[in-house]
Write a protein that holds these residues in place. Structure first.
Motif, mmCIF file in Angstrom:
data_model
loop_
_atom_site.group_PDB
_atom_site.id
_atom_site.type_symbol
_atom_site.label_atom_id
_atom_site.label_comp_id
_atom_site.label_asym_id
_atom_site.label_seq_id
_atom_site.Cartn_x
_atom_site.Cartn_y
_atom_site.Cartn_z
ATOM 1 N N ARG B 100 51.412 84.548 31.557
ATOM 2 C CA ARG B 100 51.170 83.147 31.179
ATOM 3 C C ARG B 100 52.362 82.282 31.596
ATOM 4 O O ARG B 100 52.197 81.133 31.997
ATOM 5 C CB ARG B 100 50.939 83.020 29.665
ATOM 6 N N GLU B 103 51.933 81.646 35.261
ATOM 7 C CA GLU B 103 50.812 80.739 35.517
ATOM 8 C C GLU B 103 51.186 79.290 35.199
ATOM 9 O O GLU B 103 50.822 78.369 35.937
ATOM 10 C CB GLU B 103 49.585 81.148 34.708
ATOM 11 N N ASN B 104 51.908 79.092 34.119
ATOM 12 C CA ASN B 104 52.339 77.741 33.759
ATOM 13 C C ASN B 104 53.237 77.145 34.845
ATOM 14 O O ASN B 104 53.174 75.956 35.150
ATOM 15 C CB ASN B 104 53.075 77.773 32.425
ATOM 16 N N ASP B 107 51.386 75.512 37.681
ATOM 17 C CA ASP B 107 50.486 74.442 37.260
ATOM 18 C C ASP B 107 51.173 73.083 37.390
ATOM 19 O O ASP B 107 52.299 72.913 36.923
ATOM 20 C CB ASP B 107 50.095 74.714 35.797
ATOM 21 N N ALA B 109 49.106 70.088 36.815
ATOM 22 C CA ALA B 109 48.314 69.126 36.051
ATOM 23 C C ALA B 109 48.902 68.831 34.670
ATOM 24 O O ALA B 109 48.558 67.823 34.048
ATOM 25 C CB ALA B 109 46.876 69.626 35.913
ATOM 26 N N HIS B 110 49.804 69.703 34.199
ATOM 27 C CA HIS B 110 50.370 69.473 32.857
ATOM 28 C C HIS B 110 51.581 68.544 32.885
ATOM 29 O O HIS B 110 52.062 68.126 31.833
ATOM 30 C CB HIS B 110 50.739 70.797 32.183
ATOM 31 N N PHE B 113 51.770 65.387 30.696
ATOM 32 C CA PHE B 113 51.588 65.557 29.250
ATOM 33 C C PHE B 113 52.684 66.390 28.599
ATOM 34 O O PHE B 113 53.049 66.157 27.454
ATOM 35 C CB PHE B 113 50.204 66.168 28.985
ATOM 36 N N VAL B 114 53.215 67.358 29.336
ATOM 37 C CA VAL B 114 54.253 68.230 28.769
ATOM 38 C C VAL B 114 55.649 67.746 29.201
ATOM 39 O O VAL B 114 56.600 67.807 28.420
ATOM 40 C CB VAL B 114 54.016 69.694 29.178
ATOM 41 N N SER B 234 56.938 75.156 24.305
ATOM 42 C CA SER B 234 56.125 74.702 23.175
ATOM 43 C C SER B 234 54.634 74.905 23.461
ATOM 44 O O SER B 234 53.848 75.081 22.537
ATOM 45 C CB SER B 234 56.424 73.234 22.857
ATOM 46 N N VAL B 235 54.264 74.887 24.731
ATOM 47 C CA VAL B 235 52.873 75.182 25.078
ATOM 48 C C VAL B 235 52.653 76.691 25.121
ATOM 49 O O VAL B 235 51.725 77.222 24.502
ATOM 50 C CB VAL B 235 52.511 74.563 26.452
ATOM 51 N N ASN B 238 51.808 78.741 22.149
ATOM 52 C CA ASN B 238 50.661 78.321 21.349
ATOM 53 C C ASN B 238 49.343 78.414 22.098
ATOM 54 O O ASN B 238 48.404 77.679 21.807
ATOM 55 C CB ASN B 238 50.885 76.895 20.841
ATOM 56 N N GLN B 239 49.262 79.329 23.043
ATOM 57 C CA GLN B 239 47.998 79.557 23.737
ATOM 58 C C GLN B 239 47.282 80.752 23.109
ATOM 59 O O GLN B 239 47.904 81.741 22.744
ATOM 60 C CB GLN B 239 48.248 79.832 25.234
ATOM 61 N N LEU B 240 45.970 80.629 23.012
ATOM 62 C CA LEU B 240 45.136 81.680 22.429
ATOM 63 C C LEU B 240 44.081 82.120 23.445
ATOM 64 O O LEU B 240 43.403 81.263 23.985
ATOM 65 C CB LEU B 240 44.431 81.172 21.170
ATOM 66 N N PRO B 241 43.904 83.383 23.734
ATOM 67 C CA PRO B 241 44.718 84.488 23.239
ATOM 68 C C PRO B 241 46.089 84.507 23.905
ATOM 69 O O PRO B 241 46.298 83.853 24.923
ATOM 70 C CB PRO B 241 43.899 85.718 23.652
ATOM 71 N N GLU B 251 38.051 81.195 29.645
ATOM 72 C CA GLU B 251 38.694 79.897 29.848
ATOM 73 C C GLU B 251 37.969 79.176 30.981
ATOM 74 O O GLU B 251 37.272 79.797 31.782
ATOM 75 C CB GLU B 251 40.190 80.083 30.156
#
Lengths: 231, 281
Positions: B100, B103-104, B107, B109-110, B113-114, B234-235, B238-241, B251
């Motif tokens: 994860r 992958e972040n 990315d 597109a975030h 916002f982040v 912080s993101v 807090n990702q599930l799963p 997803e």
């Protein structure tokens, strides 16, 4: 899971009298106090195995959704509210009425497919308490005349142990605490914990509320200490 | 089969070379305790039984593997170009899947916002079509012709610019990005993310940069990058799963997620599933 939210934030005119020392007659579970979710904010909550994002729109509408953005799994309770939408903090995907995705900022021209939808729970407010349910219950949640929502605490003890310490059983307990006649609503939480949502007499003065706070915190310490002993 | 599957035979960063001591530092790799130390002036890594693990000293970091790597660790030819400043940012521990974290990093597109008003800002949220491929000759995922509007793309950037990017996944937990270099048009700044999988849901992230930036103080460069990663954390926590879903359905990606889609496909193809979630067949 109930996809339709039966939002009933209307304080009902004819308030039913609560049963004492009993569970709530409908399937509502207290999840938070209304004052703890101000306008244009979101916070995490729980209902049984489900994580919830409880949020209030700019116009004051309350909602309880699954706490997970369908895009990349981010918790929606970390999101932001603009107008009548809750948006995910990760990529800004915006969700409106019924949990429907209405905006994907990476593709501003795209109308999001209907399939992109956050599961929605039933929610209602009564006596300053936010109640949630999986399926829409038959009736509204209970009203408690003469008391108003005061504060919520999380207790690291089983709901039954908390109820016993309050001198009752079930999830709705009317008792005297710190010299005040209170209503205690108990919410089962995961991990053997309990939420305690406390309603205090209307018009209590600050000193009385301070005394009540001190009393309930002492009670929490006692219950948690007893729980540790038995663990 | 041992824990970690095909990922056991890959290289992972386990520390910064210049921070090594003879006494060593205890850490973890894929759930197993390891010790990283300086032995006779060279880095050494041992597992919980005292067995010596293979070691590579590259990009200012120590690399090791619990298994038997068939290939050499990847290279980043650009870091050897004269005039670049090499920046070890240090370590950032994140309670998330190492996959994860990568992958972040892939990315864009975030950003609005982040990393609001730094790497992106509303209303400049659109992700234009870009190109993604799995390059079979080098066995890497590449995304090219990525463009995004950034209010402050780098420490050296004044005001907003449209930044060009290229992304490269060169190992299951490592990625390199190339981005427009404001002080040196025509060249690319290089920012790499080296992720040490401590467990399937806990990782140490070692960012590494090779920049053309003559003016900024080193501490400012480090601080800028650390700020970015703290915002990402912080993101990520807090990702599930917690595990990265490799099967479709759990997803919902869009065209902006093409790099992520290719990364997941590449992981699945190789059986790189430590930190991933596969739906039981």
């Amino acid at each position: 899971m109930g996809m339709m939210g039966a939002a009933c934030s209307d304080p009902c005119a004819s308030a039913p009298t609560p049963d004492t020392g009993d569970t709530v007659p409908t399937d509502w579970t207290p999840a938070a106090l209304s004052d703890d979710i101000p306008v244009a904010s979101a916070a995490p909550g729980q209902l049984g195995p489900h994580d919830l994002a409880i949020w209030r729109s700019a116009s004051g509408r309350i909602a309880a959704w699954a706490d997970r953005c369908p895009h990349r799994g981010m918790r929606l309770s970390h999101g932001f509210v603009r107008g009548e939408r809750l948006s995910c903090i990760y990529h800004g995907w915006g969700y409106g009425e019924g949990g429907q995705c209405v905006r994907i900022p990476a593709h501003p021209e795209l109308t999001p497919p209907e399939a992109i939808r956050v599961p929605v729970f039933s929610v209602a407010e009564a006596s300053g308490v936010i109640w949630v349910a999986e399926e829409a219950p038959d009736g509204p949640p209970p009203e408690f005349p003469g008391v108003v929502a005061f504060r919520s605490l999380q207790v690291s003890a089983a709901p039954e142990a908390l109820a016993a310490a309050l001198g009752g059983t079930g999830t709705v307990i009317e008792t005297v605490l710190g010299g005040a006649q209170v209503v205690a609503l108990i919410q089962p939480l995961r991990g053997g914990a309990a939420g305690l949502h406390l309603l205090a007499p209307e018009g209590s003065d600050p000193a009385a509320l301070d005394a009540l706070s001190a009393e309930v915190e002492a009670l929490r310490r006692r219950v948690e200490a007893a729980e540790e002993m038995t663990a | 089969m041992s824990e970690g599957g095909a990922m056991r035979d890959q290289w992972y960063p386990v520390g910064m070379t210049k921070q090594l001591t003879a006494q060593g530092r205890d850490t973890m790799l894929m759930g197993e305790p390891i010790r990283v130390a300086l032995a006779g002036g060279a880095p050494s890594v041992t597992d919980g039984t005292g067995r010596a693990l293979p070691v590579i000293d590259r990009f200012g970091h120590v690399w090791t593997s619990l298994g038997q790597p068939e290939k050499d660790l990847f290279t980043i030819p650009e870091v050897d170009q004269p005039g670049r400043r090499l920046v070890d940012v240090g370590v950032c521990r994140v309670r998330c899947s190492p996959l994860r974290a990568v992958e972040n990093f892939l990315d864009i597109a975030h950003f609005p916002f982040v990393h609001t008003d730094i790497l992106g800002s509303e209303p400049h949220t659109e992700v234009a079509r870009y190109e993604v491929e799995i390059r079979d000759d080098v066995d890497e995922v590449w995304a090219t012709k990525v463009k995004f509007f950034q209010p402050q793309a780098a420490k050296s950037a004044e005001g907003g610019i449209t930044t060009d990017y290229m992304y490269r996944v060169c190992a299951p937990t490592c990625s390199v990005l190339y981005k427009t270099c404001p002080p040196k048009p025509g060249e690319w700044d290089v920012i790499a993310l080296f992720v040490q999988p401590l467990t399937e849901t806990l990782c140490d992230v070692w960012p590494y940069m090779a920049l053309y930036d003559d003016d900024a103080e080193m501490t400012d460069l480090i601080h800028f990058q650390q700020m970015i990663f703290v915002q990402d954390r912080s993101v990520l926590e807090n990702q599930l799963p917690a595990l990265l879903p490799l099967d479709p359905g759990r997803e919902i990606p869009t065209r902006a997620d093409m790099t992520s889609i290719a990364y997941r496909r590449w992981l699945k193809r190789h059986g790189f599933t430590y930190g991933a979630q596969l739906v039981a067949a």
